[in-house]
Design an enzyme around this catalytic site. Structure first.
Site, mmCIF file in Angstrom:
data_model
loop_
_atom_site.group_PDB
_atom_site.id
_atom_site.type_symbol
_atom_site.label_atom_id
_atom_site.label_comp_id
_atom_site.label_asym_id
_atom_site.label_seq_id
_atom_site.Cartn_x
_atom_site.Cartn_y
_atom_site.Cartn_z
ATOM 1 N N CYS A 9 0.860 -1.189 0.000
ATOM 2 C CA CYS A 9 0.000 0.000 0.000
ATOM 3 C C CYS A 9 0.893 1.234 0.000
ATOM 4 O O CYS A 9 2.085 1.127 -0.325
ATOM 5 C CB CYS A 9 -0.973 -0.009 1.185
ATOM 6 S SG CYS A 9 -0.194 0.057 2.808
ATOM 7 N N ARG A 15 -3.274 -0.589 5.474
ATOM 8 C CA ARG A 15 -3.885 -1.678 4.699
ATOM 9 C C ARG A 15 -2.973 -2.878 4.501
ATOM 10 O O ARG A 15 -3.387 -4.031 4.741
ATOM 11 C CB ARG A 15 -4.331 -1.144 3.325
ATOM 12 C CG ARG A 15 -5.475 -0.173 3.399
ATOM 13 C CD ARG A 15 -5.661 0.601 2.103
ATOM 14 N NE ARG A 15 -4.524 1.497 1.843
ATOM 15 C CZ ARG A 15 -4.379 2.242 0.771
ATOM 16 N NH1 ARG A 15 -5.283 2.197 -0.186
ATOM 17 N NH2 ARG A 15 -3.336 3.038 0.638
ATOM 18 N N ASP A 123 -8.187 4.026 1.231
ATOM 19 C CA ASP A 123 -7.214 4.354 2.273
ATOM 20 C C ASP A 123 -7.973 4.820 3.514
ATOM 21 O O ASP A 123 -8.661 5.850 3.463
ATOM 22 C CB ASP A 123 -6.315 5.469 1.731
ATOM 23 C CG ASP A 123 -5.191 5.815 2.681
ATOM 24 O OD1 ASP A 123 -5.254 5.393 3.851
ATOM 25 O OD2 ASP A 123 -4.265 6.511 2.251
HETATM 26 P P1 4NP Z 1 -1.756 2.844 4.105
HETATM 27 O O1 4NP Z 1 -2.379 4.200 4.689
HETATM 28 O O2 4NP Z 1 -1.229 3.185 2.725
HETATM 29 O O3 4NP Z 1 -2.916 1.912 4.052
HETATM 30 O O4 4NP Z 1 -0.678 2.401 5.065
HETATM 31 C C1 4NP Z 1 -1.640 5.385 4.793
HETATM 32 C C2 4NP Z 1 -0.842 5.598 5.874
HETATM 33 C C3 4NP Z 1 -0.135 6.779 5.997
HETATM 34 C C4 4NP Z 1 -0.249 7.758 5.021
HETATM 35 C C5 4NP Z 1 -1.057 7.537 3.928
HETATM 36 C C6 4NP Z 1 -1.734 6.344 3.810
HETATM 37 N N1 4NP Z 1 0.458 8.974 5.156
HETATM 38 O O5 4NP Z 1 0.257 9.880 4.330
HETATM 39 O O6 4NP Z 1 1.258 9.122 6.094
#
Ligand code: 4NP
Length: 150
Positions: A9, A15, A123
């Site tokens: 991800c 995720r 997300d």
């Molecule tokens: P992930 O969610 O891609 O599902 O781990 C996110 C976690 C952190 C961030 C964006 C998406 N961020 O911008 O820090």
């Protein structure tokens, strides 16, 4: 030799660690090795988001020990299947492909449930706890389908 699966991800804290823990809980870990990574460098070395840890724990899956890492092109050599969570991840990962075989390993994870529809796992980072419940349910269904195929 064991089959190796990488879940990807953006941050590797919401995720993909969930997808890693869920798929691992459904396979024989001598035969299937599951890891996860993020396309960004935002959360290298970080534990999963507490809300992912909580929803996993409520389903008897421990992901609290995982640590964020960034996707690197040599992951194409290391893994047999690379499941990405959304279309943006798909672009970011396939842009790093060095040859056709690399690109061919990359799949959108929800295409295992809705073939050819290219649906994103949303997300949940900026939303509330319901987002994490929804993501868990989607990933659980997708990982069930993956586990059956492996
Ligand atoms: P992930 O969610 O891609 O599902 O781990 C996110 C976690 C952190 C961030 C964006 C998406 N961020 O911008 O820090």
């Amino acid at each position: 030799m064991a089959t190796k699966v990488l879940m990807v991800c953006l941050g590797n804290i919401c995720r993909s660690p969930l997808a890693e823990g869920i798929l691992r809980s459904k396979v024989n870990t001598d035969e299937v090795i599951v890891e996860s990574a993020g396309t960004s460098n935002y959360h290298i070395g970080d534990a999963p988001d507490q809300r992912s840890i909580d929803i996993a724990k409520q389903n008897n899956i421990d992901i609290s020990y995982l640590k964020g890492r960034q996707f690197i092109p040599s992951d194409f050599d290391e893994f047999d299947y690379i499941y990405v969570m959304d279309n943006h991840n798909y672009t970011d990962v396939t842009n790093q492909a060095r040859k056709f075989e690399d690109r061919d390993k990359v799949r959108l994870i929800l295409n295992e449930v809705f073939p050819g529809e290219n649906v994103d796992v949303p997300d949940p980072y900026y939303g509330g706890p319901q987002g994490f419940i929804n993501v868990f349910d989607m990933l659980n269904e997708a990982c069930e389908a993956i586990a059956k195929k492996l």
